[in-house]
Design a protein around this motif. Sequence first.
Motif, mmCIF file in Angstrom:
data_model
loop_
_atom_site.group_PDB
_atom_site.id
_atom_site.type_symbol
_atom_site.label_atom_id
_atom_site.label_comp_id
_atom_site.label_asym_id
_atom_site.label_seq_id
_atom_site.Cartn_x
_atom_site.Cartn_y
_atom_site.Cartn_z
ATOM 1 N N LEU A 80 32.198 21.329 48.942
ATOM 2 C CA LEU A 80 33.614 21.988 48.304
ATOM 3 C C LEU A 80 33.961 23.430 49.205
ATOM 4 C CD1 LEU A 80 33.679 20.629 45.158
ATOM 5 C CD2 LEU A 80 35.628 20.630 46.232
ATOM 6 N N GLN A 81 34.440 24.297 48.652
ATOM 7 C CA GLN A 81 34.520 26.008 48.556
ATOM 8 C C GLN A 81 35.011 26.098 47.754
ATOM 9 O OE1 GLN A 81 33.093 26.940 52.166
ATOM 10 N NE2 GLN A 81 32.965 24.787 52.617
ATOM 11 N N ARG A 82 34.940 27.515 47.188
ATOM 12 C CA ARG A 82 35.216 28.259 46.486
ATOM 13 C C ARG A 82 36.633 28.582 46.236
ATOM 14 N NH1 ARG A 82 31.348 31.062 48.022
ATOM 15 N NH2 ARG A 82 29.046 31.081 46.564
ATOM 16 N N GLY A 83 37.792 28.034 44.998
ATOM 17 C CA GLY A 83 39.354 28.358 45.763
ATOM 18 C C GLY A 83 39.446 26.771 45.861
ATOM 19 N N ASN A 151 28.641 35.764 41.299
ATOM 20 C CA ASN A 151 27.640 36.150 41.842
ATOM 21 C C ASN A 151 27.529 38.016 41.645
ATOM 22 O OD1 ASN A 151 26.672 33.894 41.831
ATOM 23 N ND2 ASN A 151 27.203 33.472 44.186
ATOM 24 N N GLY A 152 28.167 38.703 40.858
ATOM 25 C CA GLY A 152 28.468 39.734 41.157
ATOM 26 C C GLY A 152 29.296 40.596 41.761
ATOM 27 N N THR A 153 30.605 39.771 42.530
ATOM 28 C CA THR A 153 31.510 40.334 43.311
ATOM 29 C C THR A 153 32.631 39.915 41.824
ATOM 30 O OG1 THR A 153 30.901 39.744 45.112
ATOM 31 C CG2 THR A 153 32.745 39.868 45.406
ATOM 32 N N VAL A 154 33.647 41.490 41.923
ATOM 33 C CA VAL A 154 35.257 40.893 40.973
ATOM 34 C C VAL A 154 35.539 40.412 41.935
ATOM 35 C CG1 VAL A 154 36.414 42.473 39.922
ATOM 36 C CG2 VAL A 154 34.445 42.679 39.710
ATOM 37 N N LEU A 155 37.308 39.396 41.682
ATOM 38 C CA LEU A 155 37.651 38.414 42.115
ATOM 39 C C LEU A 155 38.949 39.254 41.721
ATOM 40 C CD1 LEU A 155 36.385 34.896 41.344
ATOM 41 C CD2 LEU A 155 35.667 36.375 43.256
ATOM 42 N N ASP A 156 39.722 39.924 43.224
ATOM 43 C CA ASP A 156 41.023 39.696 43.073
ATOM 44 C C ASP A 156 41.613 38.571 42.894
ATOM 45 O OD1 ASP A 156 41.240 42.627 41.849
ATOM 46 O OD2 ASP A 156 40.915 43.389 44.152
ATOM 47 N N GLU A 157 41.755 37.658 42.291
ATOM 48 C CA GLU A 157 42.905 36.648 42.181
ATOM 49 C C GLU A 157 44.194 36.539 42.193
ATOM 50 O OE1 GLU A 157 40.285 33.009 40.053
ATOM 51 O OE2 GLU A 157 40.473 35.354 38.586
ATOM 52 N N ASP A 158 44.298 36.897 44.153
ATOM 53 C CA ASP A 158 46.279 36.603 43.794
ATOM 54 C C ASP A 158 47.320 35.423 43.726
ATOM 55 O OD1 ASP A 158 45.567 35.435 46.034
ATOM 56 O OD2 ASP A 158 45.830 36.384 47.576
ATOM 57 N N TYR A 159 46.416 34.136 43.677
ATOM 58 C CA TYR A 159 47.078 33.121 43.082
ATOM 59 C C TYR A 159 47.199 33.179 41.881
ATOM 60 C CZ TYR A 159 41.584 32.030 42.770
ATOM 61 O OH TYR A 159 40.584 32.688 42.046
ATOM 62 N N LEU A 160 47.019 33.910 40.439
ATOM 63 C CA LEU A 160 46.873 33.682 39.703
ATOM 64 C C LEU A 160 48.911 33.836 39.060
ATOM 65 C CD1 LEU A 160 44.360 35.432 37.385
ATOM 66 C CD2 LEU A 160 44.473 32.954 38.441
ATOM 67 N N ASN A 161 49.067 32.786 37.870
ATOM 68 C CA ASN A 161 50.493 33.137 37.993
ATOM 69 C C ASN A 161 51.366 34.891 38.256
ATOM 70 O OD1 ASN A 161 53.214 32.649 36.769
ATOM 71 N ND2 ASN A 161 52.289 31.641 34.502
ATOM 72 N N GLN A 224 54.269 21.446 51.175
ATOM 73 C CA GLN A 224 53.917 23.170 51.517
ATOM 74 C C GLN A 224 52.309 22.532 51.622
ATOM 75 O OE1 GLN A 224 52.899 26.623 48.520
ATOM 76 N NE2 GLN A 224 54.340 25.484 47.330
ATOM 77 N N VAL A 225 51.762 23.198 52.842
ATOM 78 C CA VAL A 225 49.742 22.666 52.346
ATOM 79 C C VAL A 225 49.664 24.073 51.063
ATOM 80 C CG1 VAL A 225 48.316 23.465 54.000
ATOM 81 C CG2 VAL A 225 49.853 22.571 55.393
ATOM 82 N N LEU A 226 48.296 23.501 50.852
ATOM 83 C CA LEU A 226 47.806 24.102 49.798
ATOM 84 C C LEU A 226 46.535 25.126 50.251
ATOM 85 C CD1 LEU A 226 48.222 22.046 47.317
ATOM 86 C CD2 LEU A 226 49.592 23.850 46.871
ATOM 87 N N ASP A 227 46.773 25.956 49.645
ATOM 88 C CA ASP A 227 45.540 26.709 50.184
ATOM 89 C C ASP A 227 44.445 27.555 49.465
ATOM 90 O OD1 ASP A 227 44.302 29.602 51.757
ATOM 91 O OD2 ASP A 227 46.223 30.617 51.401
ATOM 92 N N ASN A 228 43.401 27.227 49.531
ATOM 93 C CA ASN A 228 41.967 28.385 48.671
ATOM 94 C C ASN A 228 41.777 29.185 48.250
ATOM 95 O OD1 ASN A 228 41.039 28.682 50.968
ATOM 96 N ND2 ASN A 228 38.798 27.006 50.657
ATOM 97 N N HIS A 229 42.734 29.921 49.582
ATOM 98 C CA HIS A 229 42.672 31.556 49.375
ATOM 99 C C HIS A 229 41.105 32.264 50.049
ATOM 100 C CE1 HIS A 229 46.592 32.386 47.645
ATOM 101 N NE2 HIS A 229 46.827 31.406 47.500
ATOM 102 N N ALA A 230 40.648 31.470 50.936
ATOM 103 C CA ALA A 230 39.736 31.424 51.155
ATOM 104 C C ALA A 230 39.193 33.382 51.008
ATOM 105 C CB ALA A 230 38.545 31.685 52.754
ATOM 106 N N GLU A 231 40.194 34.035 51.693
ATOM 107 C CA GLU A 231 39.954 35.872 50.913
ATOM 108 C C GLU A 231 39.418 36.059 49.980
ATOM 109 O OE1 GLU A 231 43.914 34.740 49.288
ATOM 110 O OE2 GLU A 231 42.927 34.456 51.449
ATOM 111 N N VAL A 232 39.913 35.307 48.942
ATOM 112 C CA VAL A 232 39.435 36.097 47.516
ATOM 113 C C VAL A 232 38.113 35.880 47.287
ATOM 114 C CG1 VAL A 232 39.770 35.700 45.480
ATOM 115 C CG2 VAL A 232 42.169 35.144 46.633
ATOM 116 N N PHE A 233 37.003 35.024 48.178
ATOM 117 C CA PHE A 233 35.754 34.763 47.501
ATOM 118 C C PHE A 233 34.893 35.159 49.192
ATOM 119 C CE2 PHE A 233 38.777 31.949 45.287
ATOM 120 C CZ PHE A 233 37.915 31.793 44.440
ATOM 121 N N ARG A 234 35.830 35.453 49.559
ATOM 122 C CA ARG A 234 35.044 36.223 51.223
ATOM 123 C C ARG A 234 33.331 36.948 50.844
ATOM 124 N NH1 ARG A 234 39.913 37.056 54.324
ATOM 125 N NH2 ARG A 234 39.224 35.156 55.176
#
Length: 253
Positions: A80-83, A151-161, A224-234
Amino acid sequence: MPENPEQDAATPDEDGKKGNPFLLWLKEIGTVIGIAVVLSFLIKTFLFKAFFIPSESMVATLEKDDRIFVNLLVPEPFALQRGDIVVFKDTQGWLPATQPETPGPFTWLQDSLAFVGLLPDETEQHLVKRVIGLPGDHVVCCDSQARVSVNGTVLDEDYLNPAETPIAQPFDVVVPAGKIWVMGDNRNNSADSREHREVNGGFINLPDVEGKAAVIAWPVGRWQVLDNHAEVFRSVPAPSPEDTNSSTAPTGK
């Protein structure tokens, strides 16, 4: 008189086969359907499985009554990956108990189609959420903008409603080994890990994960193919060995 009557004379069975193209067509159709059912069963057993979305907890990524296909190769052999969006069994009683439905005239057909993977399996209760914390991650909410950090990094979660501003619901947890922390994209309308901390700390056991949601298959207009938005957790670093405790993290199993 023919020299070899046995070669020239056709048997009645051969005449029947040659004279009944409709039966040959039915045989070919039956073979194709049989192969398709076997392939569907193998795919459902080893590669992909169909599920439907029963609630609005993942809006706007997933809408209620969407049909999705889940990749069964995650979390094993692929991690599994975050996202990642995951479907997991409700072994901890997050959902209210359901009463068995009275079998209808076509229940056997629905069960058969679900068994071979042509319909979503509704025999067990499942949930779908997004993975926010992996084993060892320190997940905290919230900053002044109700954002989550890992882990101390704030997430900008662009997938939120986008229709609602998330309401701050404070928590501070470290994800134990063999578990994950999950949250819905429709953050104000999702009874996820935050809501169930009295049961197993709100964590999901990795063996309960059926797989990773891969595509929306139905309705056709939402394919559609579902995205895990890896950029949010990079930018999220690996868990720090020094940051293994929090105010609410469980230390048990």
